[in-house]
Design a protein around this motif. Structure first.
Motif, PDB file in Angstrom:
ATOM      1  N   UNK A   5      24.205  31.587 -12.873  1.00 30.23           N
ATOM      2  CA  UNK A   5      24.618  32.716 -13.703  1.00 30.23           C
ATOM      3  C   UNK A   5      25.995  32.489 -14.320  1.00 30.23           C
ATOM      4  N   UNK A   6      26.897  31.894 -13.562  1.00 29.35           N
ATOM      5  CA  UNK A   6      28.239  31.613 -14.085  1.00 29.35           C
ATOM      6  C   UNK A   6      28.183  30.571 -15.197  1.00 29.35           C
ATOM      7  N   UNK A   7      27.410  29.514 -14.985  1.00 31.90           N
ATOM      8  CA  UNK A   7      27.279  28.457 -16.000  1.00 31.90           C
ATOM      9  C   UNK A   7      26.604  29.010 -17.252  1.00 31.90           C
ATOM     10  N   UNK A   8      25.559  29.804 -17.066  1.00 34.63           N
ATOM     11  CA  UNK A   8      24.864  30.392 -18.215  1.00 34.63           C
ATOM     12  C   UNK A   8      25.786  31.345 -18.980  1.00 34.63           C
ATOM     13  N   UNK A   9      26.595  32.110 -18.257  1.00 30.83           N
ATOM     14  CA  UNK A   9      27.548  32.996 -18.924  1.00 30.83           C
ATOM     15  C   UNK A   9      28.579  32.231 -19.724  1.00 30.83           C
ATOM     16  N   UNK A  17      31.059  31.895 -29.538  1.00 33.53           N
ATOM     17  CA  UNK A  17      32.247  31.499 -30.296  1.00 33.53           C
ATOM     18  C   UNK A  17      31.909  30.509 -31.399  1.00 33.53           C
ATOM     19  N   UNK A  18      30.998  29.577 -31.103  1.00 30.93           N
ATOM     20  CA  UNK A  18      30.584  28.598 -32.117  1.00 30.93           C
ATOM     21  C   UNK A  18      29.912  29.298 -33.287  1.00 30.93           C
ATOM     22  N   UNK A  19      29.009  30.225 -32.998  1.00 25.79           N
ATOM     23  CA  UNK A  19      28.309  30.906 -34.092  1.00 25.79           C
ATOM     24  C   UNK A  19      29.273  31.764 -34.909  1.00 25.79           C
ATOM     25  N   UNK A  20      30.251  32.386 -34.274  1.00 27.70           N
ATOM     26  CA  UNK A  20      31.244  33.178 -35.014  1.00 27.70           C
ATOM     27  C   UNK A  20      32.069  32.288 -35.929  1.00 27.70           C
ATOM     28  N   UNK A  21      32.561  31.175 -35.403  1.00 25.73           N
ATOM     29  CA  UNK A  21      33.389  30.274 -36.218  1.00 25.73           C
ATOM     30  C   UNK A  21      32.601  29.632 -37.353  1.00 25.73           C
ATOM     31  N   UNK A  22      31.349  29.275 -37.090  1.00 23.45           N
ATOM     32  CA  UNK A  22      30.532  28.638 -38.126  1.00 23.45           C
ATOM     33  C   UNK A  22      30.216  29.622 -39.246  1.00 23.45           C
ATOM     34  N   UNK A  23      29.901  30.856 -38.893  1.00 23.05           N
ATOM     35  CA  UNK A  23      29.604  31.860 -39.921  1.00 23.05           C
ATOM     36  C   UNK A  23      30.852  32.156 -40.748  1.00 23.05           C
ATOM     37  N   UNK A  24      32.009  32.198 -40.105  1.00 15.92           N
ATOM     38  CA  UNK A  24      33.244  32.438 -40.861  1.00 15.92           C
ATOM     39  C   UNK A  24      33.601  31.268 -41.768  1.00 15.92           C
ATOM     40  N   UNK A  57      24.956  21.762 -43.376  1.00 18.48           N
ATOM     41  CA  UNK A  57      25.284  21.423 -41.987  1.00 18.48           C
ATOM     42  C   UNK A  57      25.715  22.661 -41.212  1.00 18.48           C
ATOM     43  N   UNK A  58      26.483  23.540 -41.856  1.00 20.76           N
ATOM     44  CA  UNK A  58      26.904  24.776 -41.205  1.00 20.76           C
ATOM     45  C   UNK A  58      25.708  25.702 -40.953  1.00 20.76           C
ATOM     46  N   UNK A  59      24.766  25.746 -41.901  1.00 23.61           N
ATOM     47  CA  UNK A  59      23.560  26.548 -41.701  1.00 23.61           C
ATOM     48  C   UNK A  59      22.739  26.019 -40.530  1.00 23.61           C
ATOM     49  N   UNK A  60      22.629  24.710 -40.432  1.00 24.02           N
ATOM     50  CA  UNK A  60      21.886  24.096 -39.331  1.00 24.02           C
ATOM     51  C   UNK A  60      22.559  24.401 -37.988  1.00 24.02           C
ATOM     52  N   UNK A  61      23.881  24.315 -37.953  1.00 17.32           N
ATOM     53  CA  UNK A  61      24.624  24.610 -36.725  1.00 17.32           C
ATOM     54  C   UNK A  61      24.507  26.086 -36.345  1.00 17.32           C
ATOM     55  N   UNK A  62      24.475  26.966 -37.334  1.00 13.60           N
ATOM     56  CA  UNK A  62      24.282  28.385 -37.084  1.00 13.60           C
ATOM     57  C   UNK A  62      22.919  28.633 -36.464  1.00 13.60           C
ATOM     58  N   UNK A  63      21.897  28.009 -37.028  1.00 10.12           N
ATOM     59  CA  UNK A  63      20.537  28.173 -36.513  1.00 10.12           C
ATOM     60  C   UNK A  63      20.419  27.659 -35.079  1.00 10.12           C
ATOM     61  N   UNK A  64      21.015  26.506 -34.801  1.00 11.68           N
ATOM     62  CA  UNK A  64      20.970  25.929 -33.452  1.00 11.68           C
ATOM     63  C   UNK A  64      21.704  26.820 -32.465  1.00 11.68           C
ATOM     64  N   UNK A  65      22.857  27.350 -32.853  1.00  8.30           N
ATOM     65  CA  UNK A  65      23.623  28.235 -31.969  1.00  8.30           C
ATOM     66  C   UNK A  65      22.859  29.525 -31.673  1.00  8.30           C
ATOM     67  N   UNK A  66      22.206  30.073 -32.680  1.00  7.55           N
ATOM     68  CA  UNK A  66      21.440  31.302 -32.477  1.00  7.55           C
ATOM     69  C   UNK A  66      20.257  31.056 -31.538  1.00  7.55           C
ATOM     70  N   UNK A  67      19.599  29.925 -31.681  1.00  7.49           N
ATOM     71  CA  UNK A  67      18.487  29.585 -30.792  1.00  7.49           C
ATOM     72  C   UNK A  67      18.994  29.400 -29.367  1.00  7.49           C
ATOM     73  N   UNK A  68      20.148  28.739 -29.212  1.00  6.37           N
ATOM     74  CA  UNK A  68      20.727  28.563 -27.878  1.00  6.37           C
ATOM     75  C   UNK A  68      21.053  29.904 -27.217  1.00  6.37           C
ATOM     76  N   UNK A  69      21.637  30.813 -27.972  1.00  6.60           N
ATOM     77  CA  UNK A  69      21.960  32.130 -27.425  1.00  6.60           C
ATOM     78  C   UNK A  69      20.688  32.832 -26.962  1.00  6.60           C
ATOM     79  N   UNK A  70      19.645  32.770 -27.769  1.00  2.00           N
ATOM     80  CA  UNK A  70      18.386  33.415 -27.416  1.00  2.00           C
ATOM     81  C   UNK A  70      17.776  32.800 -26.160  1.00  2.00           C
ATOM     82  N   UNK A  71      17.712  31.478 -26.095  1.00  2.00           N
ATOM     83  CA  UNK A  71      17.088  30.794 -24.962  1.00  2.00           C
ATOM     84  C   UNK A  71      17.881  31.018 -23.674  1.00  2.00           C
TER      85      UNK A  71
END
Length: 84
Positions: A5-9, A17-24, A57-71
């Motif tokens: 749980x700690x590692x997942x958190x 943070x990655x998705x926020x920075x990439x979107x900005x 590249x930023x769109x791809x990174x956004x998509x990957x980050x969103x999938x990671x958050x969901x999984x």
């Protein structure tokens, strides 16, 4: 809390943070009145090779980050329900 749980958190915080920075860092898609009248079709060299651009590249990174958050969120919830 278990180690999982700690590692997942921590992974969720990093992915958030990655998705926020990439979107900005992305440029706006607003092209103005010209694209509204003409449809916004761009048949230039830049338009044909859009998969190699910074925005692609930023769109791809956004998509990957969103999938990671969901999984990760889904996995943590499943682990929590199993422990209960």
């Amino acid at each position: 809390m278990s180690v999982i749980e700690i590692v997942a958190g921590a992974l969720l915080i990093v992915a958030s943070l990655v998705i926020i920075l990439v979107v900005l860092a992305q440029d706006t898609k607003e092209q103005g009145l010209t694209s509204a009248i003409g449809g916004g079709y761009n048949d230039s060299f830049y338009g044909k090779n859009c998969s190699n651009t910074k925005d692609a590249k930023l769109n791809r990174l956004t998509r990957i980050s969103a999938i990671l958050i969901f999984v990760i969120t889904l996995a943590v919830n499943i682990i929590y329900q199993i422990k209960k």
